[in-house]
Design a protein around this motif. Structure first.
Motif, PDB file in Angstrom:
ATOM      1  N   PHE A  35       0.824  -1.276  -0.206  1.00  0.00           N
ATOM      2  CA  PHE A  35       0.089   0.049  -0.050  1.00  0.00           C
ATOM      3  C   PHE A  35       0.940   1.219   0.140  1.00  0.00           C
ATOM      4  N   ASN A  36       0.253   2.258  -0.321  1.00  0.00           N
ATOM      5  CA  ASN A  36       0.875   3.639   0.057  1.00  0.00           C
ATOM      6  C   ASN A  36       0.114   4.831   0.511  1.00  0.00           C
ATOM      7  N   THR A  37       0.596   5.689   1.008  1.00  0.00           N
ATOM      8  CA  THR A  37      -0.040   6.576   1.804  1.00  0.00           C
ATOM      9  C   THR A  37       0.626   7.960   1.639  1.00  0.00           C
ATOM     10  N   MET A  38      -0.185   8.937   1.482  1.00  0.00           N
ATOM     11  CA  MET A  38       0.157  10.262   1.251  1.00  0.00           C
ATOM     12  C   MET A  38      -0.583  11.493   2.036  1.00  0.00           C
ATOM     13  N   THR A  39      -0.053  12.569   2.215  1.00  0.00           N
ATOM     14  CA  THR A  39      -0.662  13.555   2.995  1.00  0.00           C
ATOM     15  C   THR A  39      -1.596  14.213   1.901  1.00  0.00           C
ATOM     16  N   ALA A  40      -2.773  14.873   2.205  1.00  0.00           N
ATOM     17  CA  ALA A  40      -3.664  15.581   1.628  1.00  0.00           C
ATOM     18  C   ALA A  40      -4.292  16.827   2.371  1.00  0.00           C
ATOM     19  N   SER A  41      -4.473  17.936   1.747  1.00  0.00           N
ATOM     20  CA  SER A  41      -5.207  19.077   2.561  1.00  0.00           C
ATOM     21  C   SER A  41      -6.289  19.539   1.484  1.00  0.00           C
ATOM     22  N   TRP A  42      -6.521  19.059   0.384  1.00  0.00           N
ATOM     23  CA  TRP A  42      -7.563  19.362  -0.527  1.00  0.00           C
ATOM     24  C   TRP A  42      -8.411  18.020  -0.519  1.00  0.00           C
ATOM     25  N   CYS A  56     -11.096  13.280  -2.854  1.00  0.00           N
ATOM     26  CA  CYS A  56      -9.780  13.557  -2.831  1.00  0.00           C
ATOM     27  C   CYS A  56      -9.340  13.929  -4.173  1.00  0.00           C
ATOM     28  N   VAL A  57      -8.225  14.594  -4.440  1.00  0.00           N
ATOM     29  CA  VAL A  57      -7.595  14.750  -5.581  1.00  0.00           C
ATOM     30  C   VAL A  57      -6.156  14.317  -5.475  1.00  0.00           C
ATOM     31  N   ILE A  58      -5.570  14.038  -6.363  1.00  0.00           N
ATOM     32  CA  ILE A  58      -4.422  13.399  -6.507  1.00  0.00           C
ATOM     33  C   ILE A  58      -3.609  13.695  -8.014  1.00  0.00           C
ATOM     34  N   ARG A  59      -2.286  14.282  -7.757  1.00  0.00           N
ATOM     35  CA  ARG A  59      -1.673  14.790  -8.948  1.00  0.00           C
ATOM     36  C   ARG A  59      -1.101  13.518  -9.520  1.00  0.00           C
ATOM     37  N   PRO A  60      -0.668  13.437 -10.982  1.00  0.00           N
ATOM     38  CA  PRO A  60      -0.392  12.220 -11.583  1.00  0.00           C
ATOM     39  C   PRO A  60       1.161  11.691 -10.964  1.00  0.00           C
ATOM     40  N   GLN A  61       1.783  12.506 -10.718  1.00  0.00           N
ATOM     41  CA  GLN A  61       3.094  11.993 -10.226  1.00  0.00           C
ATOM     42  C   GLN A  61       3.410  11.527  -8.772  1.00  0.00           C
ATOM     43  N   ARG A  62       2.003  11.394  -8.219  1.00  0.00           N
ATOM     44  CA  ARG A  62       2.151  10.584  -6.793  1.00  0.00           C
ATOM     45  C   ARG A  62       2.120   9.182  -7.055  1.00  0.00           C
ATOM     46  N   HIS A  63       2.995   8.671  -6.050  1.00  0.00           N
ATOM     47  CA  HIS A  63       3.178   7.184  -6.133  1.00  0.00           C
ATOM     48  C   HIS A  63       1.783   6.501  -5.589  1.00  0.00           C
ATOM     49  N   THR A  64       0.960   7.217  -4.729  1.00  0.00           N
ATOM     50  CA  THR A  64      -0.296   6.963  -4.413  1.00  0.00           C
ATOM     51  C   THR A  64      -1.327   6.697  -5.350  1.00  0.00           C
ATOM     52  N   ARG A  65      -0.954   7.436  -6.529  1.00  0.00           N
ATOM     53  CA  ARG A  65      -1.874   7.365  -7.544  1.00  0.00           C
ATOM     54  C   ARG A  65      -2.076   6.032  -8.126  1.00  0.00           C
ATOM     55  N   SER A  92       6.053  14.864   1.974  1.00  0.00           N
ATOM     56  CA  SER A  92       7.235  15.689   1.358  1.00  0.00           C
ATOM     57  C   SER A  92       8.150  14.408   0.832  1.00  0.00           C
ATOM     58  N   HIS A  93       7.718  13.200   1.314  1.00  0.00           N
ATOM     59  CA  HIS A  93       8.631  12.002   0.550  1.00  0.00           C
ATOM     60  C   HIS A  93       7.942  11.082  -0.307  1.00  0.00           C
ATOM     61  N   SER A  94       8.432  10.544  -0.985  1.00  0.00           N
ATOM     62  CA  SER A  94       7.474   9.481  -1.875  1.00  0.00           C
ATOM     63  C   SER A  94       7.912   7.965  -1.468  1.00  0.00           C
ATOM     64  N   GLY A  95       6.625   7.600  -1.721  1.00  0.00           N
ATOM     65  CA  GLY A  95       6.681   5.882  -1.202  1.00  0.00           C
ATOM     66  C   GLY A  95       7.551   5.207  -2.187  1.00  0.00           C
ATOM     67  N   ARG A  96       7.858   5.794  -3.270  1.00  0.00           N
ATOM     68  CA  ARG A  96       8.885   5.283  -4.338  1.00  0.00           C
ATOM     69  C   ARG A  96      10.111   5.070  -3.752  1.00  0.00           C
ATOM     70  N   ASP A  99      10.331   4.307   3.246  1.00  0.00           N
ATOM     71  CA  ASP A  99       9.343   3.297   3.705  1.00  0.00           C
ATOM     72  C   ASP A  99       8.476   4.303   4.953  1.00  0.00           C
ATOM     73  N   LYS A 100       7.541   4.815   4.259  1.00  0.00           N
ATOM     74  CA  LYS A 100       6.895   5.882   5.193  1.00  0.00           C
ATOM     75  C   LYS A 100       6.414   5.227   6.627  1.00  0.00           C
ATOM     76  N   VAL A 101       6.249   4.021   6.596  1.00  0.00           N
ATOM     77  CA  VAL A 101       5.734   3.294   7.986  1.00  0.00           C
ATOM     78  C   VAL A 101       6.890   3.302   8.761  1.00  0.00           C
TER      79      VAL A 101
HETATM   80  C1  LIG Z   1      -0.007  19.736   3.669  1.00  0.00           C
HETATM   81  C2  LIG Z   1       0.118  18.953   2.421  1.00  0.00           C
HETATM   82  C3  LIG Z   1      -1.160  18.860   1.542  1.00  0.00           C
HETATM   83  C4  LIG Z   1      -1.046  18.200   0.246  1.00  0.00           C
HETATM   84  N1  LIG Z   1      -2.119  17.700  -0.403  1.00  0.00           N
HETATM   85  C5  LIG Z   1      -1.971  16.950  -1.469  1.00  0.00           C
HETATM   86  C6  LIG Z   1      -3.136  17.100  -2.462  1.00  0.00           C
HETATM   87  O1  LIG Z   1      -4.512  17.165  -1.782  1.00  0.00           O
HETATM   88  N2  LIG Z   1      -3.032  16.204  -3.412  1.00  0.00           N
HETATM   89  C7  LIG Z   1      -1.861  15.837  -3.925  1.00  0.00           C
HETATM   90  O2  LIG Z   1      -1.854  15.264  -5.163  1.00  0.00           O
HETATM   91  N3  LIG Z   1      -0.678  16.101  -3.146  1.00  0.00           N
HETATM   92  C8  LIG Z   1      -0.904  16.482  -2.220  1.00  0.00           C
HETATM   93  N4  LIG Z   1       0.326  16.926  -1.383  1.00  0.00           N
HETATM   94  C9  LIG Z   1       1.774  16.341  -1.650  1.00  0.00           C
HETATM   95  C10 LIG Z   1       1.979  14.808  -1.605  1.00  0.00           C
HETATM   96  O3  LIG Z   1       1.523  14.424  -0.162  1.00  0.00           O
HETATM   97  C11 LIG Z   1       3.291  14.522  -1.717  1.00  0.00           C
HETATM   98  O4  LIG Z   1       3.670  14.660  -2.841  1.00  0.00           O
HETATM   99  C12 LIG Z   1       3.699  13.170  -1.185  1.00  0.00           C
HETATM  100  O5  LIG Z   1       5.026  13.077  -1.205  1.00  0.00           O
HETATM  101  C13 LIG Z   1       3.456  12.154  -2.295  1.00  0.00           C
HETATM  102  O6  LIG Z   1       3.816  10.755  -1.636  1.00  0.00           O
HETATM  103  P1  LIG Z   1       3.736   9.661  -2.811  1.00  0.00           P
HETATM  104  O7  LIG Z   1       4.661   9.872  -3.915  1.00  0.00           O
HETATM  105  O8  LIG Z   1       4.352   8.604  -1.816  1.00  0.00           O
HETATM  106  O9  LIG Z   1       2.487   9.405  -3.038  1.00  0.00           O
HETATM  107  C14 LIG Z   1       0.294  17.515  -0.097  1.00  0.00           C
HETATM  108  C15 LIG Z   1       1.493  17.816   0.602  1.00  0.00           C
HETATM  109  C16 LIG Z   1       1.116  18.465   1.939  1.00  0.00           C
HETATM  110  C17 LIG Z   1       2.433  18.578   2.621  1.00  0.00           C
END
Ligand SMILES: Cc1cc2nc3c(=O)[nH]c(=O)nc-3n(C[C@H](O)[C@H](O)[C@H](O)COP(=O)(O)O)c2cc1C
Length: 170
Positions: A35-42, A56-65, A92-96, A99-101
């Motif tokens: 699995f993977n986890t990432m922070t989001a505020s949108w 939630c909304v996730i950009r293409p470059q996120r590993h979580t996608r 601020s770190h990618s699961g790529r 190891d976030k856990v």
């Molecule tokens: C406070 C905060 C909010 C964030 N919100 C989003 C979001 O809503 N959508 C998104 O795609 N990335 C968001 N990010 C960026 C991802 O959390 C970040 O790129 C993360 O390293 C992605 O991890 P992954 O590559 O393991 O998926 C946010 C980052 C922070 C610090």
């Protein structure tokens, strides 16, 4: 870490604007063995198609996608302030690459649905993916929205039906 009790989504008595926009959340997708986890505020919480939903909304470059797209479930976890550093790390770190856990010390748990959440969360929304769509710049009624996308890396929107809502049993 605490036990959880299940509540109905409408019993969440906190502002979604604060929970998501200020406290932030972890979006987690995949199964307990991968699995993977990432922070989001949108994102948001609401009702559509007669279902309680979270989006939630996730950009293409996120590993979580990758995990969001290949699986049919995800969780949103909300935490106490003392976990801010962990959320900053996961944002601020990618699961790529890490190891976030291991780095945060958070404890992944397999939910009854097969989704993964964290034992340290105070609110967990277990969601079944029901709708996805890429943000389309043709829909930017307010042109300034484009300022969020200098690289044209438009988010993908994920709407999930909240099938289980758990809160830490203090
Ligand atoms: C406070 C905060 C909010 C964030 N919100 C989003 C979001 O809503 N959508 C998104 O795609 N990335 C968001 N990010 C960026 C991802 O959390 C970040 O790129 C993360 O390293 C992605 O991890 P992954 O590559 O393991 O998926 C946010 C980052 C922070 C610090």
């Amino acid at each position: 870490m605490s036990d959880f009790k299940q509540i109905a989504p409408e019993e969440i008595d906190e502002s979604a604007f604060k929970l998501i926009g200020k406290d932030w959340m972890l979006i987690t997708a995949g199964a307990i063995d991968s699995f993977n986890t990432m922070t989001a505020s949108w994102g948001g919480l609401g009702v559509i198609w007669n279902k309680p939903v979270a989006y939630c909304v996730i950009r293409p470059q996120r590993h979580t996608r990758k995990f969001m797209d290949s699986g049919d479930r995800f969780t949103l976890c909300f935490f106490d302030e003392k976990y801010r550093k962990a959320l900053e790390y996961c944002g601020s770190h990618s699961g790529r690459n890490v190891d976030k856990v291991k780095e945060t010390g958070l404890t992944p748990v397999k939910s009854g649905s097969g989704a993964v959440y964290f034992a340290e969360a105070r609110i967990v929304l277990d969601c079944r993916k029901v709708y996805i769509q890429d943000i389309d710049p043709a829909g930017f009624v307010d042109p300034s929205i484009a300022d969020n996308y200098p690289d044209k890396d438009y988010h993908r929107l994920y709407i999930g039906e909240v099938t289980k809502c758990m809160v830490a049993d203090a």
